[in-house]
Enzyme design. Structure first.
Site, PDB file in Angstrom:
ATOM      1  N   GLU A  11      -5.331  -4.769  10.687  1.00  0.00           N
ATOM      2  CA  GLU A  11      -4.294  -3.761  10.864  1.00  0.00           C
ATOM      3  C   GLU A  11      -4.543  -3.009  12.174  1.00  0.00           C
ATOM      4  OE1 GLU A  11      -2.408  -2.637   6.800  1.00  0.00           O
ATOM      5  OE2 GLU A  11      -3.986  -1.212   7.249  1.00  0.00           O
ATOM      6  N   GLY A  61       2.689   2.366  10.833  1.00  0.00           N
ATOM      7  CA  GLY A  61       3.657   3.455  10.683  1.00  0.00           C
ATOM      8  C   GLY A  61       4.369   3.838  11.967  1.00  0.00           C
ATOM      9  N   GLY A  97       2.986  -1.093   4.319  1.00  0.00           N
ATOM     10  CA  GLY A  97       3.026   0.331   3.995  1.00  0.00           C
ATOM     11  C   GLY A  97       4.454   0.768   3.716  1.00  0.00           C
ATOM     12  N   GLY A  98       5.090   1.339   4.711  1.00  0.00           N
ATOM     13  CA  GLY A  98       6.422   1.931   4.559  1.00  0.00           C
ATOM     14  C   GLY A  98       7.438   1.038   3.854  1.00  0.00           C
ATOM     15  N   ASN A 150       0.871  -1.179   0.000  1.00  0.00           N
ATOM     16  CA  ASN A 150       0.000   0.000   0.000  1.00  0.00           C
ATOM     17  C   ASN A 150       0.908   1.228   0.000  1.00  0.00           C
ATOM     18  OD1 ASN A 150      -1.748   2.078   0.480  1.00  0.00           O
ATOM     19  ND2 ASN A 150      -2.397   1.377   2.512  1.00  0.00           N
ATOM     20  N   TRP A 151       0.986   1.874  -1.160  1.00  0.00           N
ATOM     21  CA  TRP A 151       1.930   2.991  -1.287  1.00  0.00           C
ATOM     22  C   TRP A 151       1.391   4.280  -0.668  1.00  0.00           C
ATOM     23  CZ3 TRP A 151       3.977   2.401  -7.077  1.00  0.00           C
ATOM     24  CH2 TRP A 151       4.607   1.164  -7.186  1.00  0.00           C
ATOM     25  N   LYS A 152       0.141   4.265  -0.257  1.00  0.00           N
ATOM     26  CA  LYS A 152      -0.477   5.451   0.364  1.00  0.00           C
ATOM     27  C   LYS A 152      -0.249   6.675  -0.539  1.00  0.00           C
ATOM     28  CE  LYS A 152      -0.083   3.173   4.781  1.00  0.00           C
ATOM     29  NZ  LYS A 152       0.045   3.250   6.228  1.00  0.00           N
ATOM     30  N   GLU A 186      -6.665   4.898   7.944  1.00  0.00           N
ATOM     31  CA  GLU A 186      -6.391   6.306   7.597  1.00  0.00           C
ATOM     32  C   GLU A 186      -7.593   6.940   6.912  1.00  0.00           C
ATOM     33  OE1 GLU A 186      -2.715   5.492   5.591  1.00  0.00           O
ATOM     34  OE2 GLU A 186      -1.806   4.974   7.525  1.00  0.00           O
ATOM     35  N   HIS A 228      -9.523   1.349   5.185  1.00  0.00           N
ATOM     36  CA  HIS A 228      -8.221   1.547   5.834  1.00  0.00           C
ATOM     37  C   HIS A 228      -8.384   2.541   6.986  1.00  0.00           C
ATOM     38  CE1 HIS A 228      -4.062   2.578   6.550  1.00  0.00           C
ATOM     39  NE2 HIS A 228      -3.738   1.479   5.900  1.00  0.00           N
ATOM     40  N   SER A 238       3.526  -2.084  10.368  1.00  0.00           N
ATOM     41  CA  SER A 238       4.981  -2.150  10.563  1.00  0.00           C
ATOM     42  C   SER A 238       5.579  -3.511  10.204  1.00  0.00           C
ATOM     43  CB  SER A 238       5.360  -1.756  11.998  1.00  0.00           C
ATOM     44  OG  SER A 238       4.973  -0.417  12.259  1.00  0.00           O
TER      45      SER A 238
END
Ligand code: 13P
Length: 252
Positions: free
Chosen positions: A169, A175, A235-236, A11-13, A99, A97, A214
């Site tokens: 999640e 993150g 993610g990251g 997930n590149w956000k 976010e 999600h 993470s």
């Protein structure tokens, strides 16, 4: 026992211009080893979907989007519909999600409408659920997760049961560098599968339940070795080819 193919999803956000997305996609494709058993998916921002789709042509990596509106077309300025995402080459759409829930006010009802619209367009939804740190500390994790799952999957047509993917999640792990331990994640994910048995019957056995929060090359293998962890939503660590490729390798 049903064998579930692991899914490693990036997930590149809100990261990557078209040029950067192309470079990252090429690096991932170049680094992918043969005989890979896991399925790999990337979810770039909307603006980079076409560029990434072009790079992925002929490869086994699938394309996903990070969200969708619940209407297929109309006067909804700024919104993107599942039909448009299918047209852009997407196979998956992430819905719910944390976010989106936190910054854009997506309620369980909104998430449900999105999920149904995604299915209606022939795409596969990845339904994200998870508790905040306050909810965990108040021992409400299972309660919150159950509510998000039940409301998210409300009115699911029987014919679509096999198509849903769930991502657990924990919000406190996203993150933050704080990962749920493999046993913490397994406990919640086993609970999710038991609830799925009530909600979607036998399809629960083949439903993939991903873990997100993470995930790194260092913790991926131990998380993925758990019986109810069927992949990762990253993610990251999906923003750099070397770390994403290492996670893919950990999936075998
Ligand atoms: P991080 O891997 O950066 O914690 O993000 C997880 C996530 O939100 C994936 O959807």
């Amino acid at each position: 026992m049903i064998e579930r193919q692991l899914l490693i999803a990036g997930n590149w956000k809100m990261h990557k211009t078209q040029g950067e997305a192309r470079v990252l996609t090429r690096e991932i494709l170049r680094g992918l080893s043969y005989g890979l058993r896991a399925e790999v998916m990337v979810a770039p921002p909307y603006t980079a979907l076409a560029a990434v789709a072009a790079e992925l042509k002929g490869s086994t990596i699938t394309l996903g989007a990070q969200d969708a509106f619940w209407e297929q077309q109309g006067a909804y300025t700024g919104a993107i519909s599942p039909v448009m995402l299918a047209d852009a080459g997407c196979h998956y759409v992430i819905v719910g999600h944390s976010e989106r829930r936190q910054h854009f006010g997506d309620s369980n009802r909104d998430v449900n409408r999105k999920l149904l619209a995604v299915l209606d367009a022939g795409l596969t939804p990845i339904l994200c659920i998870g508790e905040t740190i306050e909810e965990r500390q108040a021992e409400k994790t299972l309660l919150v997760v159950a509510e998000q799952l039940k409301e998210g999957l409300a009115q699911l047509p029987a014919g679509s049961r096999e198509r849903v993917v769930i991502a657990y999640e924990p919000v406190w792990a996203i993150g933050t560098g704080l990962t749920a331990t493999p046993s913490q994640a397994q406990e919640v994910q086993a609970f999710i599968r038991s609830l799925l048995r009530e909600l979607i019957d036998q399809a629960a056995e083949s439903t993939r339940i991903l873990y997100g929060g993470s995930v790194t090359p260092d913790n991926a293998a131990s998380l993925l070795s758990q019986p109810d962890i069927d992949g990762a939503l990253v993610g990251g660590a999906s923003l750099k080819s070397d770390s994403f490729l290492k996670i893919i390798t950990a999936a075998g």
